[in-house]
Write a protein that holds these residues in place. Structure first.
Motif, PDB file in Angstrom:
ATOM      1  N   ALA A  87      -1.391  24.899  24.317  1.00  0.00           N
ATOM      2  CA  ALA A  87      -0.662  23.661  24.066  1.00  0.00           C
ATOM      3  C   ALA A  87       0.249  23.816  22.867  1.00  0.00           C
ATOM      4  O   ALA A  87      -0.012  24.618  21.965  1.00  0.00           O
ATOM      5  CB  ALA A  87      -1.651  22.522  23.815  1.00  0.00           C
ATOM      6  N   LYS A  88       1.329  23.038  22.827  1.00  0.00           N
ATOM      7  CA  LYS A  88       2.216  23.002  21.668  1.00  0.00           C
ATOM      8  C   LYS A  88       1.519  22.164  20.600  1.00  0.00           C
ATOM      9  O   LYS A  88       1.068  21.053  20.887  1.00  0.00           O
ATOM     10  CB  LYS A  88       3.557  22.378  22.043  1.00  0.00           C
ATOM     11  N   ILE A  89       1.404  22.710  19.377  1.00  0.00           N
ATOM     12  CA  ILE A  89       0.777  21.973  18.282  1.00  0.00           C
ATOM     13  C   ILE A  89       1.598  22.115  17.003  1.00  0.00           C
ATOM     14  O   ILE A  89       2.470  22.977  16.914  1.00  0.00           O
ATOM     15  CB  ILE A  89      -0.675  22.428  17.991  1.00  0.00           C
ATOM     16  N   LYS A  90       1.289  21.263  16.034  1.00  0.00           N
ATOM     17  CA  LYS A  90       1.903  21.321  14.716  1.00  0.00           C
ATOM     18  C   LYS A  90       0.813  21.675  13.706  1.00  0.00           C
ATOM     19  O   LYS A  90      -0.268  21.092  13.739  1.00  0.00           O
ATOM     20  CB  LYS A  90       2.521  19.966  14.377  1.00  0.00           C
ATOM     21  N   VAL A  91       1.106  22.655  12.826  1.00  0.00           N
ATOM     22  CA  VAL A  91       0.159  23.062  11.794  1.00  0.00           C
ATOM     23  C   VAL A  91       0.833  23.051  10.425  1.00  0.00           C
ATOM     24  O   VAL A  91       2.060  23.123  10.331  1.00  0.00           O
ATOM     25  CB  VAL A  91      -0.429  24.475  12.041  1.00  0.00           C
ATOM     26  N   THR A  92       0.006  22.969   9.392  1.00  0.00           N
ATOM     27  CA  THR A  92       0.474  23.083   8.013  1.00  0.00           C
ATOM     28  C   THR A  92      -0.021  24.409   7.456  1.00  0.00           C
ATOM     29  O   THR A  92      -1.193  24.768   7.634  1.00  0.00           O
ATOM     30  CB  THR A  92      -0.090  21.927   7.154  1.00  0.00           C
ATOM     31  N   VAL A  93       0.848  25.139   6.780  1.00  0.00           N
ATOM     32  CA  VAL A  93       0.465  26.414   6.164  1.00  0.00           C
ATOM     33  C   VAL A  93      -0.349  26.131   4.911  1.00  0.00           C
ATOM     34  O   VAL A  93       0.091  25.399   4.033  1.00  0.00           O
ATOM     35  CB  VAL A  93       1.708  27.255   5.805  1.00  0.00           C
ATOM     36  N   ASP A  94      -1.563  26.722   4.864  1.00  0.00           N
ATOM     37  CA  ASP A  94      -2.382  26.577   3.661  1.00  0.00           C
ATOM     38  C   ASP A  94      -3.076  27.869   3.255  1.00  0.00           C
ATOM     39  O   ASP A  94      -3.916  27.864   2.360  1.00  0.00           O
ATOM     40  CB  ASP A  94      -3.389  25.439   3.806  1.00  0.00           C
ATOM     41  N   ASN A  95      -2.710  28.988   3.910  1.00  0.00           N
ATOM     42  CA  ASN A  95      -3.372  30.241   3.566  1.00  0.00           C
ATOM     43  C   ASN A  95      -2.500  31.434   3.945  1.00  0.00           C
ATOM     44  O   ASN A  95      -1.534  31.303   4.692  1.00  0.00           O
ATOM     45  CB  ASN A  95      -4.731  30.339   4.261  1.00  0.00           C
TER      46      ASN A  95
END
Length: 153
Positions: A87-95
């Motif tokens: 699925a297409k998703i949105k993530v935030t970079v934290d690592n």
């Protein structure tokens, strides 16, 4: 004399720290995706972001292991793959996915370089906060390739 000036300039240029390549909303890269566990305990950005998160390859993160928060910290990315069941998703970079530990996936040379999967950047999707499950869904795999597009958070 001119030769000495040129040599001095070259020495200064070589000694200068490298500046991370700039990225902006809308930038799109070919990307590879895997999942990882234990992603909430210690993160390179100084704290876990809320929601779905990911560690990114060193070339996208902007600094190496032990150098602190990179310029990619807190940026948001829309991830997609043509693999059935994902699925297409949105993530935030934290690592950070460090090049010295995960050489085959995370050691591309600059944003134009390619990893062992043939992509420009790599996203290690956090299993602990649901990013991996949301992306891989019913695909039956935990590795894919596709695209990553920087989007507003």
């Amino acid at each position: 004399m001119l030769f000495q000036v040129i040599l001095s300039f070259a020495a200064v240029a070589l000694a200068a720290p490298s500046v991370p390549e700039r990225r902006a909303v809308g930038d799109t890269f070919s990307a590879s995706f895997t999942r990882y566990n234990g992603c909430g305990a210690s993160v390179a950005c100084g704290g876990a972001a809320g929601g779905r998160t990911a560690a990114v390859s060193q070339n996208l993160f902007g600094v190496g292991s032990g150098a602190g928060a990179g310029p990619a910290c807190g940026t948001c990315w829309e991830l997609s793959s043509g693999l059935a069941g994902t699925a297409k998703i949105k993530v935030t970079v934290d690592n950070l996915c460090p090049a010295d530990v995960h050489n085959e996936k995370c050691s591309q040379s600059g944003l134009g370089g390619k990893n062992s999967l043939g992509t420009n950047v790599h996203f290690d999707l956090c299993a602990d906060n649901g990013a991996a499950a949301a992306f891989f869904g019913g695909s039956g795999t935990e590795m894919a390739t596709g695209t990553a597009k920087q989007v507003p958070c």
